[in-house]
Design an enzyme around this catalytic site. Structure first.
Site, PDB file in Angstrom:
ATOM      1  N   ARG A 127     -23.419  73.565  37.994  1.00  0.00           N
ATOM      2  CA  ARG A 127     -21.982  73.374  37.732  1.00  0.00           C
ATOM      3  C   ARG A 127     -21.166  73.394  39.012  1.00  0.00           C
ATOM      4  O   ARG A 127     -20.147  72.703  39.107  1.00  0.00           O
ATOM      5  CB  ARG A 127     -21.493  74.456  36.761  1.00  0.00           C
ATOM      6  CG  ARG A 127     -21.870  74.102  35.349  1.00  0.00           C
ATOM      7  CD  ARG A 127     -21.784  75.237  34.371  1.00  0.00           C
ATOM      8  NE  ARG A 127     -22.492  74.805  33.161  1.00  0.00           N
ATOM      9  CZ  ARG A 127     -22.929  75.608  32.210  1.00  0.00           C
ATOM     10  NH1 ARG A 127     -22.733  76.914  32.316  1.00  0.00           N
ATOM     11  NH2 ARG A 127     -23.564  75.119  31.165  1.00  0.00           N
ATOM     12  N   TYR A 182     -21.346  66.250  31.495  1.00  0.00           N
ATOM     13  CA  TYR A 182     -22.719  66.716  31.788  1.00  0.00           C
ATOM     14  C   TYR A 182     -22.754  68.098  32.455  1.00  0.00           C
ATOM     15  O   TYR A 182     -21.752  68.593  32.926  1.00  0.00           O
ATOM     16  CB  TYR A 182     -23.557  65.686  32.525  1.00  0.00           C
ATOM     17  CG  TYR A 182     -23.146  65.164  33.889  1.00  0.00           C
ATOM     18  CD1 TYR A 182     -22.144  65.716  34.667  1.00  0.00           C
ATOM     19  CD2 TYR A 182     -23.841  64.062  34.405  1.00  0.00           C
ATOM     20  CE1 TYR A 182     -21.836  65.201  35.909  1.00  0.00           C
ATOM     21  CE2 TYR A 182     -23.537  63.536  35.646  1.00  0.00           C
ATOM     22  CZ  TYR A 182     -22.536  64.114  36.401  1.00  0.00           C
ATOM     23  OH  TYR A 182     -22.238  63.604  37.626  1.00  0.00           O
ATOM     24  N   GLU A 183     -23.951  68.679  32.389  1.00  0.00           N
ATOM     25  CA  GLU A 183     -24.190  70.055  32.847  1.00  0.00           C
ATOM     26  C   GLU A 183     -23.220  71.039  32.187  1.00  0.00           C
ATOM     27  O   GLU A 183     -22.677  71.936  32.808  1.00  0.00           O
ATOM     28  CB  GLU A 183     -24.176  70.131  34.383  1.00  0.00           C
ATOM     29  CG  GLU A 183     -25.268  69.243  34.958  1.00  0.00           C
ATOM     30  CD  GLU A 183     -25.608  69.508  36.392  1.00  0.00           C
ATOM     31  OE1 GLU A 183     -25.500  70.644  36.853  1.00  0.00           O
ATOM     32  OE2 GLU A 183     -26.004  68.531  37.061  1.00  0.00           O
ATOM     33  N   GLY A 184     -23.029  70.802  30.902  1.00  0.00           N
ATOM     34  CA  GLY A 184     -22.110  71.626  30.104  1.00  0.00           C
ATOM     35  C   GLY A 184     -20.769  70.947  29.998  1.00  0.00           C
ATOM     36  O   GLY A 184     -20.097  70.734  31.000  1.00  0.00           O
TER      37      GLY A 184
END
Lengths: 260, 379
Positions: free
Chosen positions: B243, B362-364
């Protein structure tokens, strides 16, 4: 092979603006950079290091903040960095500068000295050739590319106003390099990370053997009386025309003024 | 407290900015237009050590900090978000978990090749039915003697097809839920492993995003990353680090769009003056640049805490949430400032707007970041 590259910290002249009232340079906030021709010369040295395992030393003369370009040189891959810094060296013109640097070079063991052709602040192109004269070494100026035979002979492409010369020269010798002939490498990340852990040797007047009448302000026959910006003579005329017509207009104007 | 960059960081910024301007920016439009993975840029970055910035020299890395890494992703993304995410996914999602959870043998075997950029890395967690609910993994790993047999598929995998190494999550014990998930280091040439269809995307179009298929894929037992059943924790920790990378990407996109906008509003004249002279323009630009600067401070704070080995999970969520939403806002307004021209491919801001959107996903997703932040508040 041992190579010494002479580099200079200069204001990034592409970032310099003129004070519209006084006509002088506004130096505040202008970044300092490694002089582009010097960086080209450094790249030549590093390529010789890549190919032949040369040991590369950089030397700069300047105030303590000139350390920044020596760190940059470390991050590009040099082995040793020397800062020539002393109040006695200050106020030097090209002659006094070249005496100081040549005196430092005499303390070092080298096969090749590379300088940049000229610095973008002074644009004199004098220091490199003067160093060669003081050291009584053969010099090739305006070097665009070079090859080495692995023994002691360099074959150098020297740029001329119209064309170029190929010159063979034996070490030890001095080259002044052109930035246009080579693309300097980027600093590597590891080089940057380690650059500030490496030693910068600071040499003062006491570290070198030089006649103090030949250095600094005392050793500088050049005196700057006045600096000024060339005035704009006329507003100029703008034509928005096709290229062919533009050529005719330009030729006629030049003829009118008896330039051609 | 010192907010200024160290001399080392300034020197790094000088290098990465020059590299981005000269080597990355000229390719950005073409890479987007033709959906082409810029492999030549990866090779150049590899040579300079950009593919292994925050890893120790003994494992082939540059020995740099996470701060330097975020600066790299920001500056690359400022001119080309595709290049930014290639570095981010490789560094944060593949090299980092091997460094943090791998055995010495695994580190020695994989890290030098990855950090030198000889190999590219990727990460496989998401499945068709396991997105934000990553615990719903259906890929199965069954131990048979000295190896595991993996079956299942992953989707939306960044760097897929170009990566040599994938960190793959799979269920080793379905009855245990998230505690039954394990992580594996999978090489592209392992039998039964293949790369499926490539997605056609709105943005970051040069980045390769593909499906991974594992059909009786044989993975040596020594390639289990961490312990059996610890895969979910490894994935979540890995995403915490990731993140920061994606926040840096978002930050770079936002700053890139601002750079273009500032240039444009000085040149573009309407009603007899440059549009930058209108107070409406000035006030909006001031607000946006303030948000960008706030995002940058959040990113650097999270990276700093990671460097100091402090807990940074919430900081990572905050910086990603804020930077992603800032990127979306700045790029959308950048297109608006450019008017009709901004909507065309003559100017880069439409690309930046398309690229920005993924950083909220993306990535949460931004929703997940809010869940992480709130959970920390209410624990």
């Amino acid at each position: 092979m041992k190579i010494v590259v002479c580099i200079k910290q200069v204001p990034d002249t592409t970032e310099i603006k003129l004070d519209p009232v006084t006509g002088t340079l506004i130096r505040d906030g202008v970044p300092s950079i490694m002089n582009p021709d010097d960086k080209g010369g450094l790249e030549f040295a590093l390529q010789l290091k890549d190919q032949y395992g040369a040991h590369v030393t950089v030397v700069t003369m300047g105030p303590p903040q000139a350390e920044a370009i020596l760190r940059e040189a470390y991050a590009m891959g040099v082995d040793r960095a020397i800062l020539l810094s002393d109040r006695k060296f200050g106020g030097a013109d090209t002659l006094a500068t070249s005496h100081t640097i040549a005196a430092a070079l005499k303390m070092l063991d080298f096969d090749l000295v590379i300088t940049g052709r000229q610095a973008i602040d002074g644009d004199t192109a004098q220091v490199g050739p003067q160093i060669a004269e003081h050291l009584d070494l053969p010099q090739v100026t305006y070097v665009e590319s070079l090859t080495f035979d692995g023994n002691k002979t360099f074959t150098v492409k020297k740029s001329m106003e119209e064309g170029y010369q190929m010159v063979e020269v034996d070490a030890p010798c001095v080259f002044t390099a052109l930035a246009s002939g080579v693309k300097p490498r980027y600093m590597s990340v590891r080089g940057i990370v380690e650059a500030y852990d490496k030693e910068i040797e600071t040499w003062t007047y006491d570290n070198i053997t030089v006649d103090d009448k030949k250095i600094g302000l005392n050793g500088s026959p050049t005196r700057v009386f006045k600096s000024f910006t060339k005035g704009v003579k006329a507003a100029g005329q703008i034509y928005e025309v096709e290229p062919a017509e533009a050529v005719d207009i330009i030729i006629n104007k030049l003829k009118e003024k008896f330039i051609i | 407290m010192d907010f200024s960059l160290s001399k080392k960081e300034q020197l790094f910024l000088q290098m990465i900015r020059e590299f981005a301007e000269k080597e990355v920016k000229p390719l950005a439009a073409e890479v987007d237009e033709s959906e082409r993975f810029p492999i030549e840029t990866v090779e150049k970055m590899a040579k300079l050590g950009i593919m292994g910035i925050p890893f120790p020299v003994e494992y082939g890395g540059a020995g740099g900090s996470n701060i330097l890494y975020t600066m790299a992703v920001e500056e690359l993304s400022r001119v080309c978000a595709t290049t930014g995410v290639i570095v981010s996914a490789h560094t944060s999602l593949c090299c980092a978990p091997i460094m943090e959870h791998g055995t010495n043998e695994q580190r020695a075997k994989y890290l030098p090749k990855l950090t030198s950029g000889e190999w590219i890395g990727a990460f496989g967690l998401t499945e068709p039915n396991a997105g934000t609910d990553a615990s719903a993994q259906q890929t199965i790993a069954v131990k048979e003697g000295d190896h595991y047999v993996l079956n299942g598929s992953k989707i939306f995998i960044t760097n897929a097809g170009y990566a040599h190494v994938y960190i793959i999550m799979a269920m080793t014990d379905k009855s245990k839920g998230t505690k039954g998930i394990s992580a594996f280091i999978v090489e592209k040439d392992f039998p039964g492993f293949s790369v499926g269809k490539k997605e056609k995307k709105l943005g970051i179009r040069g980045s390769a995003t593909c499906e991974l298929i594992m059909e009786n894929c044989i993975v040596p037992a020594e390639n289990l990353l961490g312990q059996e059943g610890k895969g979910f924790g490894i994935a979540m920790k890995t995403l915490d680090g990731g993140r920061i990378g994606i926040a840096s990407q978002a930050l770079g996109i936002a700053q890139g769009a601002m750079d273009e906008t500032v240039k444009y509003v000085k040149e573009r004249k309407q009603f007899g003056k440059a549009i930058g002279q209108f107070q409406n323009t000035q006030f909006q630009l001031a607000d946006l640049q303030t948000k960008i600067e706030a995002a940058r401070l959040l990113v650097r704070q999270a990276a700093y805490k990671k460097d100091q080995k402090e807990a940074y999970s919430t900081d990572a969520a905050m910086c990603k949430l804020f930077a992603a939403e800032t990127a979306m806002e700045v790029t959308t307004k950048a297109v608006q400032f450019h008017g009709g021209y901004g909507y065309t491919r003559e100017y880069p801001v439409e690309r930046m707007m398309r690229d920005a959107k993924i950083t909220e996903i993306y990535e949460g997703t931004s929703e997940v970041q809010r869940m992480v932040i709130a959970a920390n508040l209410l624990k």
